[in-house]
Structures are given as structure tokens and as C-alpha cells.
Design an enzyme around this catalytic site. Structure first.
Site, PDB file in Angstrom:
ATOM      1  N   SER A   1      33.690  34.833  44.777  1.00  0.00           N
ATOM      2  CA  SER A   1      34.193  35.713  45.830  1.00  0.00           C
ATOM      3  C   SER A   1      34.179  37.157  45.351  1.00  0.00           C
ATOM      4  O   SER A   1      34.603  37.447  44.232  1.00  0.00           O
ATOM      5  CB  SER A   1      35.619  35.315  46.227  1.00  0.00           C
ATOM      6  OG  SER A   1      36.155  36.226  47.168  1.00  0.00           O
TER       7      SER A   1
ATOM      8  N   ALA B   1      34.008  32.967  49.105  1.00  0.00           N
ATOM      9  CA  ALA B   1      34.186  31.664  48.453  1.00  0.00           C
ATOM     10  C   ALA B   1      34.453  30.552  49.457  1.00  0.00           C
ATOM     11  O   ALA B   1      34.077  29.402  49.209  1.00  0.00           O
ATOM     12  CB  ALA B   1      35.328  31.744  47.440  1.00  0.00           C
ATOM     13  N   THR B   2      35.097  30.852  50.574  1.00  0.00           N
ATOM     14  CA  THR B   2      35.345  29.804  51.575  1.00  0.00           C
ATOM     15  C   THR B   2      34.038  29.246  52.102  1.00  0.00           C
ATOM     16  O   THR B   2      33.851  28.028  52.198  1.00  0.00           O
ATOM     17  CB  THR B   2      36.207  30.352  52.726  1.00  0.00           C
ATOM     18  OG1 THR B   2      37.534  30.595  52.251  1.00  0.00           O
ATOM     19  CG2 THR B   2      36.287  29.340  53.864  1.00  0.00           C
TER      20      THR B   2
ATOM     21  N   CYS C   1      46.245  32.277  51.979  1.00  0.00           N
ATOM     22  CA  CYS C   1      45.658  31.528  53.088  1.00  0.00           C
ATOM     23  C   CYS C   1      46.656  30.590  53.747  1.00  0.00           C
ATOM     24  O   CYS C   1      46.410  30.088  54.837  1.00  0.00           O
ATOM     25  CB  CYS C   1      44.447  30.739  52.586  1.00  0.00           C
ATOM     26  SG  CYS C   1      43.159  31.792  51.893  1.00  0.00           S
TER      27      CYS C   1
ATOM     28  N   THR D   1      20.703  37.675  57.831  1.00  0.00           N
ATOM     29  CA  THR D   1      20.377  38.861  57.043  1.00  0.00           C
ATOM     30  C   THR D   1      21.431  39.105  55.977  1.00  0.00           C
ATOM     31  O   THR D   1      22.629  39.159  56.275  1.00  0.00           O
ATOM     32  CB  THR D   1      20.281  40.096  57.960  1.00  0.00           C
ATOM     33  OG1 THR D   1      19.278  39.868  58.954  1.00  0.00           O
ATOM     34  CG2 THR D   1      19.926  41.341  57.159  1.00  0.00           C
TER      35      THR D   1
ATOM     36  N   HIS E   1      35.882  39.892  46.645  1.00  0.00           N
ATOM     37  CA  HIS E   1      37.128  40.660  46.662  1.00  0.00           C
ATOM     38  C   HIS E   1      38.153  40.176  45.647  1.00  0.00           C
ATOM     39  O   HIS E   1      39.238  40.758  45.541  1.00  0.00           O
ATOM     40  CB  HIS E   1      37.734  40.677  48.074  1.00  0.00           C
ATOM     41  CG  HIS E   1      38.368  39.393  48.501  1.00  0.00           C
ATOM     42  ND1 HIS E   1      39.737  39.214  48.501  1.00  0.00           N
ATOM     43  CD2 HIS E   1      37.844  38.235  48.952  1.00  0.00           C
ATOM     44  CE1 HIS E   1      40.024  37.997  48.944  1.00  0.00           C
ATOM     45  NE2 HIS E   1      38.889  37.389  49.215  1.00  0.00           N
TER      46      HIS E   1
ATOM     47  N   GLN F   1      38.797  32.556  41.236  1.00  0.00           N
ATOM     48  CA  GLN F   1      39.831  33.178  40.419  1.00  0.00           C
ATOM     49  C   GLN F   1      39.432  33.289  38.953  1.00  0.00           C
ATOM     50  O   GLN F   1      40.202  33.826  38.158  1.00  0.00           O
ATOM     51  CB  GLN F   1      41.132  32.369  40.536  1.00  0.00           C
ATOM     52  CG  GLN F   1      41.707  32.273  41.925  1.00  0.00           C
ATOM     53  CD  GLN F   1      42.316  33.577  42.408  1.00  0.00           C
ATOM     54  OE1 GLN F   1      42.528  34.501  41.636  1.00  0.00           O
ATOM     55  NE2 GLN F   1      42.588  33.662  43.695  1.00  0.00           N
TER      56      GLN F   1
END
Length: 485
Positions: free
Chosen positions: A283, A155-156, A409, A323, A285, A263
Site C-alpha cells: 500500500s 492493499a485492499t 477500517c 490505465t 499510503h 504494514q
């Protein structure tokens, strides 16, 4: 005659140094190949190795050694009872990988290892087919077209691509970007980078409940506004923004809408068409998938144009060269597919556990404040402030429960959460906040233990606090004029 051996750890894997052909663990029979490389995640090791702490495995004498690793590469580590890991209650920071996701990924780590962009042989075709299946699974979860999904590292990166990419592409005509003060740090930092390039940035305040004021938002849009970025569900306080209403405003004003939905995706129903969202960050994870992979939804009609952040082979429609890691993409797709199937059940169960946690704590402890709107929120993110208790002290007292005081973070900072300050929380209360994250694999026993432990430790810390003693005596702390010496 049977032999006894111990488990050893090498790097991130468990191995049986003096292994045999077969071993019985927890009533199941495993080969030496199975035992040799056990991952410590939610796989065989976490389910079976933890219960046999301090046990010597009994092996048959009819086999040969499974491994002969050099002693200097082996870190001896017996599974002692007192080394059990804490309970995990930090599902907003990351989620454990669902074993079904790992099952989907493994073939592409070992057997189907072709480059998905190789068009001349079967290895490439196999990987490309798996990649496109994963792309469709991600798209289905948010009601998008598979061609609108761009694989990223998380997501970052998706947030950076969306914000910087749109702003820079339309910079000749539009140089204004709007966001909110409670966004994730990568969104705020991306806007600061744009500000250093001459863009005008508006940071919208939020109300005391954490929700943006729609009238203020609409009034902030200018003729030269190119993009509005608003997080769907806040990562610290769980507040859910009115995305449909925001999307309607942006579409009527000709402004692109980006949302950081890391989220939200997989936890609440999302349809990008109904929400009128133009760009969405995802994201892996955060939805029980692998780390290191995410996606960016980029609308095709009406078309959104981006300036790529990196150059290369032109993969992913030329927006994200490099890739695509097939195993990670497959894992993200599998996580999205599972989330779509189990979303309703997961939401009901997480809501039940969250209510159980809050009720247990608030029924036993006074002066506990829930941060953020009580209704418009994702139940699995519970942010509580415990008055007259230092949050860091409470975290240390709750060392057998994995919790946090805010975003992972920014957890290295000793400053109070900027999200809590944005909603008007007093600095003392901001310092005393704890975020409880509840997810798919959280149990009732874990919730009960966490609540009881929290009640005990908060009571203990308050008994040691002179401020708590003054409050009990009826003294208004805000009326005291404190002086420094």
C-alpha cells in the site's frame, strides 16, 4: 504603504483572495502564484501557515490581485490559535506524504500527463518510462523482478486479487484456502466470499502472543489447499509473523503463500525470495506515499496464475485492466526508494520513540498491558490496554492527540477488536485498548506530550471508576457474580 490581507480557504486549498505580486512568510519570499494554491498536507502550508495563525500578512503595494474567486465559492476561515490540529499518532491508519514524494509526483500531474499505455507519441513514452522506473523501485525494495509488480489501487485491491484470483484459477483441482483469525478485514471478507462460492476456508487461531502456531498451520494444509494468506505485520498489535518458516512449509507442500505486507514494506527488510512468498500486497499510503495506489507482487518462477477481477484493456500483464495513474505510481516508487535508503535509520528512531512512550506510561501507571508479543513485533505499533478504563472515553479525553482503538477500517464499530479477542484478551481489556502509531515524522516532544496526557487522563478516569476503587480495596472482580436488573 503596505496592505493587510487574510487567508481564505476554498475546498482543500488555501488562497490569498486579495493577494499581491509577492509576500513574505516566515522570512521567505513567495509569489502570488505560490500562495494561491497551498495544499494543507506536509507542504508549505503545514510548515509556514500554522506558525502564522491569526496573523494578517503584510503585502507590498506594487502588485495586482492574485485571485478574484466568487464570494459564494470562498469559505472564510481565519487561522485561529484554538483551531490547531491534534498531534498525529496514528501511523498505522495512514502516513503523511513525504515532501520528497510530492516533489517526484508533481511534474506528472502537470507537464508529463500522457497515458503510459499510448505507444505512438512522446507523451506516452515519457509516462511509460516513469511508470517502469517506479515499478523497478518497488521491486528493488522487496527483492523482486520489476515484471512481477502489478500496480493496483491499494492493499485492499491487492488482497482481493491475490486471494480470489488464485482460488478461482485453481478451483477445478483445489478448493481449500487457509488464513488466520487476525487478518485484515478485506482478507477475511474475501475468504467469506469464496466460502459462499463453495470453497472450504480454514481460519487458523493464533497464540496469546498473536503469532501463529507453525505445527497447527502445517497440520491444516490439505492436498486440495491452493493458498495460505498470512499478514506479515499485524495492523492492530504490530506482531510480526515468522514468514520465512511459513514460506518453507508452504513451498514444501506445494501451496502458494500470500502475505498482506502493507504494514511491513518499507519498515523492515523484506526479500520475497528468502521468504518464499508467492504473492505480496503493498500500500502506498502506509509508507509515506500517496493514497489510491498500491501494488501486488506476483511470482513468475515458480509461476503463480490468477484469474483477473476486472476486464478491460489488458494492462498490467492482463491481471489488472485499466490505465495506470502515472503520478500515483511515481509517488509509490519514490516512497519505496526513500524507504529503502532510510529504513535502518527510521527503524532505530521509531524503536527509540516507542520505547520512550511505553516506559513513560508503564512507569507511572499500573495495570497497563501491552498486547501482542513483546519481541516479535514492529516497534512503531504500540497497542496498550488500560485496565478499568473505557477506551472510547480515553480517546475522547485525548482529543488533542490523534489515536485509535484499532483498525481504521473497522473504527465505526463499537464491538471490541476481533484481533484482541483472537489472542484471548478479556472483553473489558479489549474495550480499553488504544493503538499508538509512531512514524518517520514523530518527534520526541510529541511522544512526551502524549505519554503525559495519557497518564493524566487515565488517572482521572480511574478515579471516577467504581471498579478501580474496588480493586484498590483488594476485591477480586472476577469473583463477583454480576446480575442484571
Amino acid at each position: 504603504m503596505k496592505q493587510r490581507v487574510k487567508l481564505f480557504q476554498t475546498g482543500e486549498h488555501w488562497c490569498c483572495v486579495r493577494g499581491q505580486r509577492a509576500v513574505v512568510i516566515g522570512g521567505q519570499r513567495f509569489s502570488a502564484r505560490d500562495i494561491q494554491m497551498l495544499s494543507p498536507g506536509r507542504t508549505l502550508s503545514s510548515r509556514l501557515l500554522r506558525p502564522i495563525s491569526r496573523l494578517h500578512l503584510r503585502l507590498g503595494s506594487d502588485g495586482r490581485a492574485a485571485s478574484s474567486l466568487p464570494k459564494e465559492l470562498i469559505k472564510r476561515h481565519e487561522l485561529e490559535i484554538d483551531e490547531l490540529r491534534p498531534l498525529y499518532m496514528d501511523f498505522q491508519a495512514t502516513t503523511p506524504m513525504d515532501p520528497r514524494v510530492l516533489d517526484a509526483m508533481l511534474p506528472y500531474q502537470v507537464n508529463y500527463y500522457g497515458n503510459p499505455h499510448s505507444k505512438t507519441h512522446a507523451f506516452g513514452w515519457e509516462s511509460e518510462s516513469a511508470m517502469e522506473t517506479a515499478r523497478r523501485q518497488v521491486a528493488d525494495l522487496i527483492g523482486a523482478d520489476p515484471r512481477e509488480i502489478i500496480f493496483t489501487s491499494g492493499a485492499t485491491e491487492s488482497n482481493n486479487m491475490a486471494i480470489k484470483g488464485v482460488a478461482r484459477f485453481y478451483k477445478t483441482k483445489k478448493r481449500h484456502v487457509i488464513t488466520t483469525q487476525t487478518e485484515h478485514k478485506c482478507v477475511l471478507d474475501s475468504c467469506r466470499i469464496l466460502a459462499s462460492e463453495g470453497f472450504s476456508i480454514t481460519y487458523l487461531p493464533v497464540q496469546a502472543n498473536g503469532i501463529v502456531d507453525l505445527e497447527l498451520l502445517e497440520a491444516s494444509i490439505r492436498p486440495d489447499t491452493s493458498l495460505l494468506s498470512v499478514m506479515t505485520i499485524n495492523n492492530e498489535i504490530g506482531v510480526k509473523q515468522p514468514m520465512k518458516e511459513i514460506g518453507q512449509i508452504c513451498r514444501s507442500k506445494g501451496v502458494f503463500l500470500h502475505t498482506d505486507a502493507a504494514q511491513a514494506v518499507g519498515k523492515i527488510p523484506i526479500n520475497v525470495t528468502d521468504m518464499k512468498v508467492d504473492l505480496m500486497s503493498i500500500s502506498g499510503h502506509k509508507i509515506y506515499g500517496p493514497k489510491g495506489v498500491g501494488a501486488l507482487y506476483v511470482r513468475r518462477r515458480p509461476r503463480v496464475r490468477l484469474e483477473p477481477l476486472q476486464s478491460g484493456g489488458g494492462q498490467e500483464r492482463g491481471l489488472r485492466s485499466g490505465t495506470v495513474p502515472t503520478p500515483l505510481a511515481v509517488g509509490l516508487g519514490a516512497a519505496c526508494s526513500i524507504a529503502q535508503q532510510e529504513m535502518e535509520y527510521d527503524h532505530q528512531r521509531v524503536s527509540m520513540l516507542a520505547n520512550r512512550l511505553v516506559q513513560k506510561i508503564t512507569s507511572e501507571l499500573p495495570d497497563v498491558i501491552m498486547n501482542g508479543d513483546a519481541e516479535q513485533r514492529y516497534a512503531g505499533c504500540v497497542n496498550l490496554s488500560f485496565a478499568y478504563v473505557e477506551g472510547e472515553s480515553l480517546l475522547m479525553a485525548l482529543k488533542d492527540v490523534a489515536l485509535s482503538s484499532g483498525s481504521a477500517c473497522t473504527s465505526a464499530s463499537l464491538e471490541p477488536s476481533y484481533v484482541l479477542r483472537a489472542i484471548g484478551t478479556d472483553e473489558d481489556l479489549a474495550h480499553s485498548s488504544i493503538r499508538f502509531g509512531i512514524g518517520r515524522f514523530t518527534t520526541e516532544a510529541e511522544v512526551d506530550y502524549t505519554a503525559e496526557k495519557c497518564i493524566t487522563q487515565v488517572s482521572r478516569l480511574r478515579e471516577m471508576s467504581p471498579l478501580w476503587e474496588m480493586v484498590q480495596e483488594g476485591i477480586d472482580l472476577k469473583s463477583i457474580k454480576w446480575t442484571q436488573h
